[in-house]
Design a protein around this motif. Structure first.
Motif: not given
Length: 164
Positions: A53-63
Motif C-alpha cells: 500500500g503506502i507503507d515501506i516495511w523496513v523491518n517487521p516492527h518499523y514502517k
C-alpha cells in the motif's frame, strides 16, 4: 528584486492553494496521482513485498509511510514559484518547469530509497531522523537551488516593464 520576491510569494501561495492543499478535486487528484507515481517507482527498486500500500516495511516492527508530504510536490512547487516569478520567456519557463518536475521526481525517489536503506540497516528511528530530516531535506534543497541556478544561467533576462 522586490518584484521577484513579491511574485514569488504570490505564486507560491497560489500553487499551494490550487495544487497542494485539499481545496479542490484537481489538487486532490494531482497529489493522489503524484503519490501513486512515487509508490510505483519505489516498487521498482524495493525488495518484493517490502512495499504494501503506502507503507515501506523496513523491518517487521518499523514502517515508513509514504503520504502526500512524501510525494515530492512541496519542493516542486517551491521551484515552480521561483521559475514563474523570474523574468524569462514563457517557453523557457515551461521547459524548466518540465525539467524541474522530472529531476525532482527522480531525486525524491532516490531520497526515499536512501531513507529506507538507512533505516533498514540501522535501528530505525535514529537513522530515519538523520537520513530523512537532515540528508534527505538537504538533498532536496540543493537540487532546487541547483535547478534554479541552471534556469537563471540559461535564461535571457527580460526586464519588467515599470510604470513611471
Amino acid at each position: 528584486m522586490k518584484r521577484f520576491a513579491a511574485l514569488y510569494f504570490l505564486y507560491l501561495a497560489l500553487l499551494f492553494v490550487f495544487f497542494y492543499a485539499p481545496t479542490s478535486a484537481l489538487s486532490t487528484l494531482l497529489n493522489e496521482g503524484q503519490t501513486k507515481l512515487t509508490l510505483f517507482l519505489l516498487g521498482l527498486f524495493l525488495e518484493p513485498g517490502q512495499l504494501k500500500g503506502i507503507d515501506i516495511w523496513v523491518n517487521p516492527h518499523y514502517k515508513i509511510i509514504i503520504n502526500q508530504a512524501c510525494n515530492g510536490m512541496i519542493p516542486i512547487l517551491f521551484l515552480f514559484a521561483s521559475i514563474l516569478a523570474y523574468p524569462s520567456s514563457v517557453l523557457h519557463k515551461l521547459l524548466w518547469l518540465l525539467i524541474g518536475y522530472i529531476v525532482f521526481s527522480v531525486v525524491n525517489i532516490m531520497r526515499l530509497l536512501f531513507v529506507s536503506y538507512a533505516t533498514q540497516t540501522g535501528n530505525g528511528q535514529e537513522e530515519f531522523y538523520w537520513s530523512h530530516d537532515l540528508v534527505g531535506n538537504a538533498l532536496l534543497m540543493l537540487t532546487g537551488l541547483g535547478l534554479f541556478i541552471a534556469f537563471i544561467k540559461n535564461s535571457k533576462k527580460r526586464h519588467y516593464c515599470s510604470l513611471k
